[in-house]
Design an enzyme around this catalytic site. Structure first.
Site, PDB file in Angstrom:
ATOM      1  N   GLU A 292       0.819  -1.212   0.000  1.00  0.00           N
ATOM      2  CA  GLU A 292       0.000   0.000   0.000  1.00  0.00           C
ATOM      3  C   GLU A 292       0.853   1.262   0.000  1.00  0.00           C
ATOM      4  OE1 GLU A 292      -2.733  -0.661   3.319  1.00  0.00           O
ATOM      5  OE2 GLU A 292      -4.073  -1.714   1.955  1.00  0.00           O
ATOM      6  N   ASP A 366      -8.072  -9.297   3.548  1.00  0.00           N
ATOM      7  CA  ASP A 366      -7.905  -8.211   4.519  1.00  0.00           C
ATOM      8  C   ASP A 366      -8.973  -8.172   5.602  1.00  0.00           C
ATOM      9  OD1 ASP A 366      -7.060  -5.996   5.760  1.00  0.00           O
ATOM     10  OD2 ASP A 366      -7.493  -4.580   4.157  1.00  0.00           O
ATOM     11  N   GLU A 394     -12.858  -2.695  11.577  1.00  0.00           N
ATOM     12  CA  GLU A 394     -12.802  -1.947  10.317  1.00  0.00           C
ATOM     13  C   GLU A 394     -13.874  -2.409   9.330  1.00  0.00           C
ATOM     14  OE1 GLU A 394      -8.960  -2.135   8.418  1.00  0.00           O
ATOM     15  OE2 GLU A 394      -9.677  -1.167   6.592  1.00  0.00           O
TER      16      GLU A 394
HETATM   17  O1  GCW Z   1      -7.094  -3.218   6.171  1.00  0.00           O
HETATM   18  C1  GCW Z   1      -6.168  -2.355   5.618  1.00  0.00           C
HETATM   19  C2  GCW Z   1      -6.524  -1.024   6.155  1.00  0.00           C
HETATM   20  C3  GCW Z   1      -5.370  -0.064   6.187  1.00  0.00           C
HETATM   21  C4  GCW Z   1      -4.215  -0.750   6.903  1.00  0.00           C
HETATM   22  C5  GCW Z   1      -3.847  -2.002   6.129  1.00  0.00           C
HETATM   23  C6  GCW Z   1      -2.722  -2.793   6.778  1.00  0.00           C
HETATM   24  C7  GCW Z   1      -2.563   0.195   8.343  1.00  0.00           C
HETATM   25  O2  GCW Z   1      -7.582  -0.493   5.427  1.00  0.00           O
HETATM   26  O3  GCW Z   1      -5.776   1.083   6.860  1.00  0.00           O
HETATM   27  O4  GCW Z   1      -3.114   0.089   7.066  1.00  0.00           O
HETATM   28  O5  GCW Z   1      -4.945  -2.853   6.076  1.00  0.00           O
HETATM   29  O6  GCW Z   1      -3.019  -3.785   7.424  1.00  0.00           O
HETATM   30  O7  GCW Z   1      -1.580  -2.416   6.639  1.00  0.00           O
END
Ligand code: GCW
Length: 710
Positions: A292, A366, A394
């Site tokens: 990311e 995720d 989340e």
């Molecule tokens: O789930 C995603 C989140 C990001 C997060 C990323 C991760 C810290 O939307 O906000 O970043 O995973 O786990 O690195």
């Protein structure tokens, strides 16, 4: 006194024991304390006993230095007389024995005493908290013979807290880590936080966001960190720091961050020396690299192991550890996102140094409401692998929805990877027993903030609690953990306890149903991830929803079988066959692994379209039933917490309906089939749902805020 229940006490809510007989029995058993060891940690344990005793009995715990007058004896096992220690059998062996405690009623010089013994001071502290749990849950205390030690070495919370007090994916207020006023001011909350962690045996925390700010690598911030480390030490809590891989350039002024560059290696070596100069027991680093947009070794054509090992070498002389995250994916790689971590990491098995742990999320995408277990579990037998769960919700309703996560955690921990034949559960990979590992770790992203109740929703506390209990022993039962937590947090009325337990146990499946039934995933609102968004398109494909649900006129779901990305093949047999085949794939994961025609016959005899409709409908009905069950608890729950949960549940119901209506109306555009009989038909217009926007959702800097200003 104003006695409102704010939830600040968490599960350490030592309220008077109203059953007089029980209270008297307990007092007789534990009323006179003799402490056999002295140090800061033991003092914390004794203080906890004092606070709790006062809470339970509205009286003061009395102390004696004369063992022959004591009823409760606490100490490190090495400080106990042989006559006592000889009666304790440490039946469990292993490298975590130093964290083991025992609680036992035994005879000492013709008298009955109750002994809490620890193999170390920290273990004693764990023992005291466990003992208090027994009191809080009204267990009999006269036949105790408990010996307990953790199954994983590092039991860790990862805070995604930024240095400016904001929290990525944090829904319970601001960060409790007050960097600005460190090192001079230690907020009183740190003490209660540390007590809560120690009560669960959580012994490691990473206190800053994995999307790390390089400022935390400066001397000024290391000194701030030292103040926290010094405070938490006596509670057995070690600190890790999330680091930014580009520290050498951003802080050090170097020309590269290449992990094989001598200057870079030297910079990290000196940084490690500096950390350990200030914090001799510093834990090490947690690293999100090449994920990311974060910098990492691959920016220099180096591998994850090159990056991790370079850091590991710098920490190794001091006993430090690198936790390297396997949460990686890149939209420029033309490959199913769910397959990328495995593709990148599996070939590196055996190449990581012994003080590296690779931290793997529970599922391959995720933290979705339901994912299959991550195919890396069992696939890297020569690498230390940690579990990463997410406690902060989340994708599960932020701090609004009641979703008890222990069943989600257990579903993954109990899953059999078959990596070494039947019985190769994920839990055994994580606790090291399957692959003979000792550097083991279970981590989770925290849901803690400055809210009065710490977690935003009273029931979200249960997820912190359950994670801690499972990190200690992943074989514990979700319902048992819920029962413990309810009694400790709310009280003992049987109707209340049973109703809450049922509600909690059903809540995860209910939320899967109204969000992402049958294996759907990643169809939430863009950016903030709040609310439904199966229509989210534009920008990089792997951040859009159709990438994952693949709805079209023929059907729904991501084909990860041989005819598609073949992600199923990343699993060991028989899973690769079971997942890879539409007929054998569990229906709860069907749309994760297959693109399925709308008329596909499900086990219920319904078509996929009908089943999808019923599942969403069931989800909403599930929340309706939660609301009804909660209403019956008015007489048993204090007014304040009752009303808070009630209002949040009303929101949860509205949002569940929002998910159901909008997702079904959206999918109907492709399915072009009528609503099946017997369901409550969705209301509203899909165009309205699709144009709905939310502003200032917590947990991220809001992208829409900027848009409005423009
Ligand atoms: O789930 C995603 C989140 C990001 C997060 C990323 C991760 C810290 O939307 O906000 O970043 O995973 O786990 O690195």
């Amino acid at each position: 006194m104003y006695n409102r229940e704010y939830g600040y006490d968490l599960w350490m809510r030592y309220r008077p024991i109203s059953d007089n007989n029980l209270a008297l029995r307990y007092q007789g058993l534990i009323g006179k304390l003799c402490t056999m060891s002295q140090n800061e940690t033991v003092a914390i344990a004794v203080k906890e006993l004092k606070i709790a005793y006062h809470g339970f009995f509205s009286a003061d715990l009395s102390f004696t230095e004369d063992l022959s007058k004591a009823s409760l004896v606490v100490g490190r096992v090495s400080d106990l007389p042989d006559e006592i220690s000889g009666q304790i059998e440490w039946s469990e062996k292993g490298n975590l024995l130093s964290q083991a405690f025992a609680i036992k009623n035994l005879d000492y010089q013709g008298r009955k005493i109750l002994v809490i013994a620890g193999q170390s001071s920290i273990a004693l502290l764990y023992g005291v908290f466990h003992f208090l749990r027994l009191v809080q849950t009204h267990e009999p205390l006269d036949q105790l013979n408990v010996v307990s030690m953790p199954k994983t070495a590092l039991r860790m919370l990862n805070h995604w807290d930024n240095l400016d007090l904001s929290i990525e994916r944090g829904y319970a207020g601001a960060s409790i880590f007050d960097w600005h006023r460190l090192p001079g001011y230690l907020h009183p909350r740190y003490e209660d936080y540390a007590r809560a962690q120690a009560s669960l045996g959580i012994n490691v925390i990473t206190i800053n966001n994995v999307n790390a700010n390089p400022i935390s690598l400066t001397t000024k911030y290391i000194i701030k960190l030292k103040a926290l480390a010094d405070f938490f030490r006596a509670y057995g809590i070690k600190i890790f720091l999330s680091i930014r891989f580009s520290g050498p350039m951003e802080i050090g002024g170097l020309k590269t961050n290449d992990p094989l560059d001598a200057g870079v290696r030297d910079w990290w070596k000196k940084k490690a020396e500096e950390f350990y100069h200030y914090i001799p027991d510093f834990g090490g680093y947690l690293v999100k690299a090449n994920s990311e947009g974060q910098p990492g070794p691959m920016d220099y054509n180096r591998s994850h192991s090159d990056g991790a090992n370079m850091l590991a070498q710098s920490l190794e002389p001091f006993g430090g550890i690198v936790i390297w995250r396997a949460f990686v994916y890149d939209h420029k790689i033309d490959e199913d996102r769910a397959k990328q971590p495995y593709n990148e990491f599996k070939p590196l098995d055996g190449q990581f140094l012994p003080n590296v742990i690779v931290q793997v999320k529970n599922g391959p995408v995720d933290f979705q409401p339901r994912e299959p277990f991550h195919p890396l579990f069992g696939a890297m037998p020569k690498t230390n692998l940690a579990m990463e769960f997410q406690i902060t919700q989340e994708y599960l309703g932020l701090a609004t929805h009641l979703v008890y996560l222990a069943p989600l955690f257990k579903e993954v921990l109990d899953a059999d990877t078959y990596s070494q034949g039947p019985g190769s559960s994920v839990g055994k990979v994580i606790d090291g027993s399957l692959e003979n590992k000792s550097l083991t770790c279970m981590a989770a992203v925290a849901n803690v903030g400055t809210d009065l109740n710490w977690c935003g929703h009273h029931f979200a506390q249960a997820n912190w609690y359950a994670f801690g209990r499972l990190a200690w022993d992943h074989q514990l039962d979700s319902r048992e953990i819920a029962l413990e937590w309810i009694k400790m947090t709310f009280g003992h009325n049987t109707t209340m306890v049973m109703t809450m337990a049922q509600l909690m146990m059903e809540s995860r499946e209910i939320s899967v149903n109204y969000r992402t039934p049958l294996g759907l995933h990643h169809i939430m609102g863009r950016g903030h991830h709040y609310g439904p968004g199966p229509w989210v398109t534009g920008g990089r494909a792997d951040w859009t929803s159709p990438y994952y649900h693949r709805a079209d006129e023929s059907g729904l779901g991501f084909d990860r079988s041989v005819t598609g990305s073949n992600g199923a093949a990343q699993y060991f047999k028989p899973w690769s066959d079971i997942f890879g085949n539409k007929q054998s794939c569990p229906e709860s994961l069907l749309l994760w692994f297959h693109h399925v025609s709308w008329d596909h016959k499900m086990k219920s005899g319904r078509t996929l379209w009908e089943e999808l409709c019923y599942k969403y409908d069931e989800g909403v009905k599930g929340v309706e039933s939660m609301v009804k069950q909660w209403e019956t608890l008015g007489p048993y729950v204090d007014e304040s917490r009752f009303n808070e949960v009630r209002s949040l549940m009303a929101m949860q119901l509205r949002e569940a309906i929002w998910f159901k209506d909008s997702c079904l109306l959206y999918f109907q555009k492709f399915a072009k089939r009528p609503w099946p009989e017997g369901m409550v038909e969705p209301q509203g217009k899909i165009e309205e749902f699709e144009s709905h926007e939310d502003f200032f959702v917590p947990g991220i800097p809001n992208p829409f805020a900027a848009k409005l200003v423009e």
